[in-house]
Scaffold this active site. Structure first.
Site, PDB file in Angstrom:
ATOM      1  N   LYS A  96       0.847  -1.207   0.000  1.00 24.69           N
ATOM      2  CA  LYS A  96       0.000   0.000   0.000  1.00 24.69           C
ATOM      3  C   LYS A  96       0.877   1.250   0.000  1.00 24.69           C
ATOM      4  CE  LYS A  96      -3.862  -2.397   2.172  1.00 24.69           C
ATOM      5  NZ  LYS A  96      -4.618  -2.746   3.376  1.00 24.69           N
ATOM      6  N   GLN A 156      -4.722  -1.436   9.612  1.00 21.42           N
ATOM      7  CA  GLN A 156      -4.681  -2.769   9.009  1.00 21.42           C
ATOM      8  C   GLN A 156      -5.294  -3.790   9.966  1.00 21.42           C
ATOM      9  OE1 GLN A 156      -3.731  -3.307   5.853  1.00 21.42           O
ATOM     10  NE2 GLN A 156      -4.053  -5.503   5.952  1.00 21.42           N
ATOM     11  N   ASP A 211     -11.085   2.905   3.968  1.00 22.82           N
ATOM     12  CA  ASP A 211     -11.500   1.504   3.881  1.00 22.82           C
ATOM     13  C   ASP A 211     -13.004   1.371   3.652  1.00 22.82           C
ATOM     14  OD1 ASP A 211      -9.569  -0.541   4.084  1.00 22.82           O
ATOM     15  OD2 ASP A 211      -9.250  -0.125   6.211  1.00 22.82           O
TER      16      ASP A 211
HETATM   17  N1  GUN Z   1      -7.047  -6.724   6.196  1.00 24.49           N
HETATM   18  C1  GUN Z   1      -7.355  -7.476   5.113  1.00 24.49           C
HETATM   19  N2  GUN Z   1      -7.968  -6.720   4.180  1.00 24.49           N
HETATM   20  C2  GUN Z   1      -8.044  -5.462   4.688  1.00 24.49           C
HETATM   21  C3  GUN Z   1      -8.551  -4.241   4.180  1.00 24.49           C
HETATM   22  O1  GUN Z   1      -9.099  -4.155   3.072  1.00 24.49           O
HETATM   23  N3  GUN Z   1      -8.439  -3.159   5.014  1.00 24.49           N
HETATM   24  C4  GUN Z   1      -7.868  -3.248   6.244  1.00 24.49           C
HETATM   25  N4  GUN Z   1      -7.823  -2.130   6.980  1.00 24.49           N
HETATM   26  N5  GUN Z   1      -7.385  -4.374   6.737  1.00 24.49           N
HETATM   27  C5  GUN Z   1      -7.470  -5.472   5.959  1.00 24.49           C
END
Ligand code: GUN
Length: 300
Positions: free
Chosen positions: A57, A101, A124
């Site tokens: 990311k 995350q 998100d």
């Molecule tokens: N963990 C797995 N997928 C995601 C996501 O799309 N966003 C976040 N914040 N954590 C994750």
């Protein structure tokens, strides 16, 4: 020999195309606001999959003109310390997006953490306000994985109006928001899940089949309507011939002759999720600064 390559939906290429557009939007946002759009990413603990996701990311953000701030905590961090950090980021005008995350250690309430994020910075799309808006058909911040799936489907099929869409999996991150997005595209939608009896009775009606159930190679050709488009959201780590491998929810080799097209794992939905996160970050930077934003992601 049967050639499957024409049936593969290339998520890497689609994500590159989208990121190219997001990079232009980021540069326009920088001109407007005299600073780059900015995402803050919080990582808790030493989960190796989470570390890889966060690294990707951050790297993608930096490549396309989005500033990133990475904040790491040990798994022993207190919930209150995390909440104070999020409050600080909520109050910083130059931060457009906040991502924590997941998963978080058991002693921290994910619900409380998500609720503490300013909805206008919730890139998100997990905050109940954004989730509720999605279900009302008012699009604010949309969850990245379902958004990426919708983008691929529109690129593949054009209008989705009137098609039968069957979703396997009812999670808050994928299944439920995916249904909302597809309803707004005038699909007839069904959500199935681990307790569904006679799954194939439903999936055999699917012009569009989306699997997000987290079971390796679970979907077989007996589940597939001939000529359907299959989106495989599964990222399952398995051991095969003593090697670690990532496979989807769909048994690719088993279904390939029956489908119109299918996303591979890896290289399908995964890259789209990151591209959509960048899209949401730039979108947040526009909206927070009262700049007009056109949702290019819904273009066919
Ligand atoms: N963990 C797995 N997928 C995601 C996501 O799309 N966003 C976040 N914040 N954590 C994750």
């Amino acid at each position: 020999m049967f050639n499957s390559s024409s049936k593969i939906i290339d998520g890497i290429q689609h994500s590159k195309n989208l990121l190219h557009r997001v990079k232009t939007l980021a540069s326009v946002s920088e001109d407007f606001n005299k600073r780059k759009p900015c995402i803050a990413v919080i990582l808790v603990g030493e989960n190796s999959a989470s570390e890889i996701y966060v690294k990707n990311k951050i790297k993608t953000a930096n490549n396309i003109g989005i500033k990133s701030i990475k904040i790491s905590y040990p798994s022993s961090v207190l919930e209150n310390d995390l909440l104070s950090q999020i409050k600080k980021l909520n109050d910083q005008n130059e931060v457009d997006g906040i991502l924590v995350q997941l998963p978080l250690p058991n002693h921290i309430s994910e619900e409380k953490i998500v609720l503490s994020i300013d909805p206008s910075k919730d890139v998100d799309g997990f905050h109940p306000i954004n989730f509720g808006n999605l279900f009302l058909g008012n699009y604010t911040m949309l969850p990245c994985t379902p958004l990426g799936c919708l983008h691929l489907l529109k690129k593949e099929l054009g209008s989705l109006s009137g098609l039968n869409a069957v979703i396997v999996g009812r999670s808050n991150i994928v299944g439920k928001p995916m249904q909302s997005l597809l309803l707004k595209e005038n699909c007839t939608t069904i959500i199935t899940h681990s307790k569904t009896i006679n799954l194939s009775e439903f999936t055999l009606k699917a012009d569009i089949l989306i699997s997000a159930i987290g079971k390796p190679k679970f979907i077989k050709k007996n589940h597939i309507k001939p000529g359907s488009v299959v989106i495989d959201v599964g990222i399952n780590r398995i051991k095969l011939d003593n090697k670690n491998k990532i496979v989807g929810d769909v048994d690719f080799e088993d279904v390939i002759e029956k489908v119109k097209s299918i996303t591979p794992v890896p290289g399908g939905v995964g890259p789209m999720t990151i591209a959509c996160l960048m899209y949401n970050t730039v979108k947040a930077s526009y909206l927070r600064n009262n700049n007009k934003f056109k949702e290019v992601i819904f273009d066919e």
